[in-house]
Design a protein around this motif. Structure first.
Motif, PDB file in Angstrom:
ATOM      1  N   TYR A  41      58.676  95.980   0.494  1.00 28.74           N
ATOM      2  CA  TYR A  41      59.755  95.492   0.272  1.00 28.74           C
ATOM      3  C   TYR A  41      59.354  93.934   0.424  1.00 28.74           C
ATOM      4  O   TYR A  41      58.584  93.490   1.488  1.00 28.74           O
ATOM      5  CB  TYR A  41      60.886  95.731   1.240  1.00 28.74           C
ATOM      6  CG  TYR A  41      61.959  94.606   1.112  1.00 28.74           C
ATOM      7  CD1 TYR A  41      63.090  94.800   0.209  1.00 28.74           C
ATOM      8  CD2 TYR A  41      61.994  93.458   2.090  1.00 28.74           C
ATOM      9  CE1 TYR A  41      64.034  94.123   0.005  1.00 28.74           C
ATOM     10  CE2 TYR A  41      63.089  92.665   1.926  1.00 28.74           C
ATOM     11  CZ  TYR A  41      64.030  92.996   0.851  1.00 28.74           C
ATOM     12  OH  TYR A  41      65.142  92.172   0.855  1.00 28.74           O
ATOM     13  N   THR A  42      59.744  93.003  -0.643  1.00 31.87           N
ATOM     14  CA  THR A  42      59.322  91.555  -0.456  1.00 31.87           C
ATOM     15  C   THR A  42      60.574  90.645  -0.328  1.00 31.87           C
ATOM     16  O   THR A  42      60.907  89.679   0.591  1.00 31.87           O
ATOM     17  CB  THR A  42      58.424  90.923  -1.832  1.00 31.87           C
ATOM     18  OG1 THR A  42      58.981  91.618  -2.836  1.00 31.87           O
ATOM     19  CG2 THR A  42      56.975  91.664  -1.543  1.00 31.87           C
ATOM     20  N   ASN A  43      61.554  91.125  -1.422  1.00 27.09           N
ATOM     21  CA  ASN A  43      62.819  90.395  -1.420  1.00 27.09           C
ATOM     22  C   ASN A  43      63.929  91.295  -2.211  1.00 27.09           C
ATOM     23  O   ASN A  43      63.579  92.251  -2.944  1.00 27.09           O
ATOM     24  CB  ASN A  43      62.790  89.025  -1.627  1.00 27.09           C
ATOM     25  CG  ASN A  43      62.535  88.967  -3.109  1.00 27.09           C
ATOM     26  OD1 ASN A  43      62.930  89.563  -4.160  1.00 27.09           O
ATOM     27  ND2 ASN A  43      61.350  87.909  -3.471  1.00 27.09           N
ATOM     28  N   ASP A  44      65.232  90.912  -2.049  1.00 33.84           N
ATOM     29  CA  ASP A  44      66.184  91.727  -2.913  1.00 33.84           C
ATOM     30  C   ASP A  44      66.007  91.775  -4.398  1.00 33.84           C
ATOM     31  O   ASP A  44      66.080  92.572  -4.903  1.00 33.84           O
ATOM     32  CB  ASP A  44      67.314  91.262  -2.645  1.00 33.84           C
ATOM     33  CG  ASP A  44      67.986  91.510  -0.909  1.00 33.84           C
ATOM     34  OD1 ASP A  44      67.342  92.217  -0.427  1.00 33.84           O
ATOM     35  OD2 ASP A  44      69.234  91.322  -0.770  1.00 33.84           O
ATOM     36  N   ASN A  45      65.730  90.390  -4.731  1.00 34.94           N
ATOM     37  CA  ASN A  45      65.702  90.358  -6.227  1.00 34.94           C
ATOM     38  C   ASN A  45      64.454  91.110  -6.917  1.00 34.94           C
ATOM     39  O   ASN A  45      64.574  91.790  -8.008  1.00 34.94           O
ATOM     40  CB  ASN A  45      65.271  88.806  -6.569  1.00 34.94           C
ATOM     41  CG  ASN A  45      66.725  87.948  -6.593  1.00 34.94           C
ATOM     42  OD1 ASN A  45      67.592  88.611  -6.388  1.00 34.94           O
ATOM     43  ND2 ASN A  45      66.266  86.993  -6.317  1.00 34.94           N
ATOM     44  N   THR A  46      63.365  91.107  -6.400  1.00 35.37           N
ATOM     45  CA  THR A  46      62.025  92.065  -6.451  1.00 35.37           C
ATOM     46  C   THR A  46      62.301  93.620  -6.624  1.00 35.37           C
ATOM     47  O   THR A  46      62.237  94.284  -7.486  1.00 35.37           O
ATOM     48  CB  THR A  46      61.042  91.913  -5.688  1.00 35.37           C
ATOM     49  OG1 THR A  46      60.614  90.400  -5.819  1.00 35.37           O
ATOM     50  CG2 THR A  46      59.876  92.465  -5.971  1.00 35.37           C
ATOM     51  N   LEU A  47      63.165  93.829  -5.328  1.00 33.50           N
ATOM     52  CA  LEU A  47      63.537  95.413  -5.468  1.00 33.50           C
ATOM     53  C   LEU A  47      64.332  95.765  -6.538  1.00 33.50           C
ATOM     54  O   LEU A  47      64.440  96.924  -6.998  1.00 33.50           O
ATOM     55  CB  LEU A  47      64.048  95.551  -4.172  1.00 33.50           C
ATOM     56  CG  LEU A  47      64.598  97.207  -3.668  1.00 33.50           C
ATOM     57  CD1 LEU A  47      63.607  98.060  -3.875  1.00 33.50           C
ATOM     58  CD2 LEU A  47      65.421  97.073  -2.259  1.00 33.50           C
ATOM     59  N   TYR A  48      65.491  94.980  -6.748  1.00 30.28           N
ATOM     60  CA  TYR A  48      66.383  95.244  -7.885  1.00 30.28           C
ATOM     61  C   TYR A  48      65.807  95.341  -9.046  1.00 30.28           C
ATOM     62  O   TYR A  48      66.050  96.259  -9.955  1.00 30.28           O
ATOM     63  CB  TYR A  48      67.534  93.865  -7.911  1.00 30.28           C
ATOM     64  CG  TYR A  48      68.412  94.403  -8.745  1.00 30.28           C
ATOM     65  CD1 TYR A  48      69.932  94.706  -8.427  1.00 30.28           C
ATOM     66  CD2 TYR A  48      68.369  94.020  -9.949  1.00 30.28           C
ATOM     67  CE1 TYR A  48      70.687  95.086  -9.154  1.00 30.28           C
ATOM     68  CE2 TYR A  48      69.298  94.042 -11.020  1.00 30.28           C
ATOM     69  CZ  TYR A  48      70.827  94.666 -10.663  1.00 30.28           C
ATOM     70  OH  TYR A  48      71.810  94.864 -11.473  1.00 30.28           O
ATOM     71  N   ASP A  49      65.083  94.410  -9.439  1.00 34.69           N
ATOM     72  CA  ASP A  49      64.084  94.410 -10.516  1.00 34.69           C
ATOM     73  C   ASP A  49      63.292  95.632 -10.804  1.00 34.69           C
ATOM     74  O   ASP A  49      62.852  96.327 -12.003  1.00 34.69           O
ATOM     75  CB  ASP A  49      63.293  93.018 -10.836  1.00 34.69           C
ATOM     76  CG  ASP A  49      64.037  91.724 -11.150  1.00 34.69           C
ATOM     77  OD1 ASP A  49      65.464  91.830 -11.523  1.00 34.69           O
ATOM     78  OD2 ASP A  49      63.743  90.865 -11.023  1.00 34.69           O
ATOM     79  N   LEU A  50      62.493  95.866  -9.701  1.00 31.62           N
ATOM     80  CA  LEU A  50      61.631  97.104  -9.848  1.00 31.62           C
ATOM     81  C   LEU A  50      62.489  98.365 -10.097  1.00 31.62           C
ATOM     82  O   LEU A  50      62.022  99.310 -10.783  1.00 31.62           O
ATOM     83  CB  LEU A  50      60.695  97.217  -8.678  1.00 31.62           C
ATOM     84  CG  LEU A  50      59.843  98.187  -8.244  1.00 31.62           C
ATOM     85  CD1 LEU A  50      58.719  97.831  -9.423  1.00 31.62           C
ATOM     86  CD2 LEU A  50      59.230  98.081  -6.875  1.00 31.62           C
ATOM     87  N   VAL A  51      63.407  98.490  -9.334  1.00 33.82           N
ATOM     88  CA  VAL A  51      64.122  99.818  -9.558  1.00 33.82           C
ATOM     89  C   VAL A  51      64.815  99.702 -10.909  1.00 33.82           C
ATOM     90  O   VAL A  51      64.844 100.774 -11.740  1.00 33.82           O
ATOM     91  CB  VAL A  51      65.324 100.010  -8.329  1.00 33.82           C
ATOM     92  CG1 VAL A  51      66.330 100.825  -8.736  1.00 33.82           C
ATOM     93  CG2 VAL A  51      64.684 100.159  -7.123  1.00 33.82           C
TER      94      VAL A  51
END
Length: 134
Positions: A41-51
């Protein structure tokens, strides 16, 4: 229950590189019907985009990470793609897993259903991953 789909179920391990993350990854990677990816996990935006882009079926989270589990689960279930069927929280102190199921589309993302499951063997762990991913 046997998994019969031709393409492997996509499993993400959201971790921090811990021994527990590596163990979960190695156990699940043993099964040919599971495609396992480990990421931090790096940040919310990266997690959202990855998913949203990678569309995993199931995400495992190590509860000993310094993450707000409720926030992360809500974020994952807020992704419009309905590919993530559940999020599984792995506990480091016992073999209890908390399985959070995606809410029905008409419910708010905070209305997910949780079920605690005890797994005692590697085979039970793999079977749980297969069952919730298909």
């Amino acid at each position: 229950m046997s998994y019969s789909h031709s393409s492997p179920a996509r499993i993400f391990i959201l971790g921090n590189g811990s021994l527990l993350d590596e163990g979960v990854t190695n156990i699940l990677s043993l099964h040919p019907q599971l495609s396992v990816t480990n990421f931090s996990y790096t940040n919310d935006n990266t997690l959202y985009d990855l998913v949203n882009l990678e569309r995993p079926n199931t995400i495992f989270i190590n509860e000993s990470n310094a993450l707000d589990i409720g926030h992360i689960i809500g974020l994952i279930f807020s992704v419009p793609s309905a590919s993530v069927r559940c999020v599984i929280v792995v506990h480091s102190e016992n073999s209890m897993l908390d399985v959070y199921y995606r809410p029905a589309t008409r419910l708010p993302v905070t209305m997910y259903r949780r079920k605690s499951v005890m797994v005692d063997t590697k085979e039970e762990f793999i079977n749980l991953a297969l069952d919730v991913s298909c």
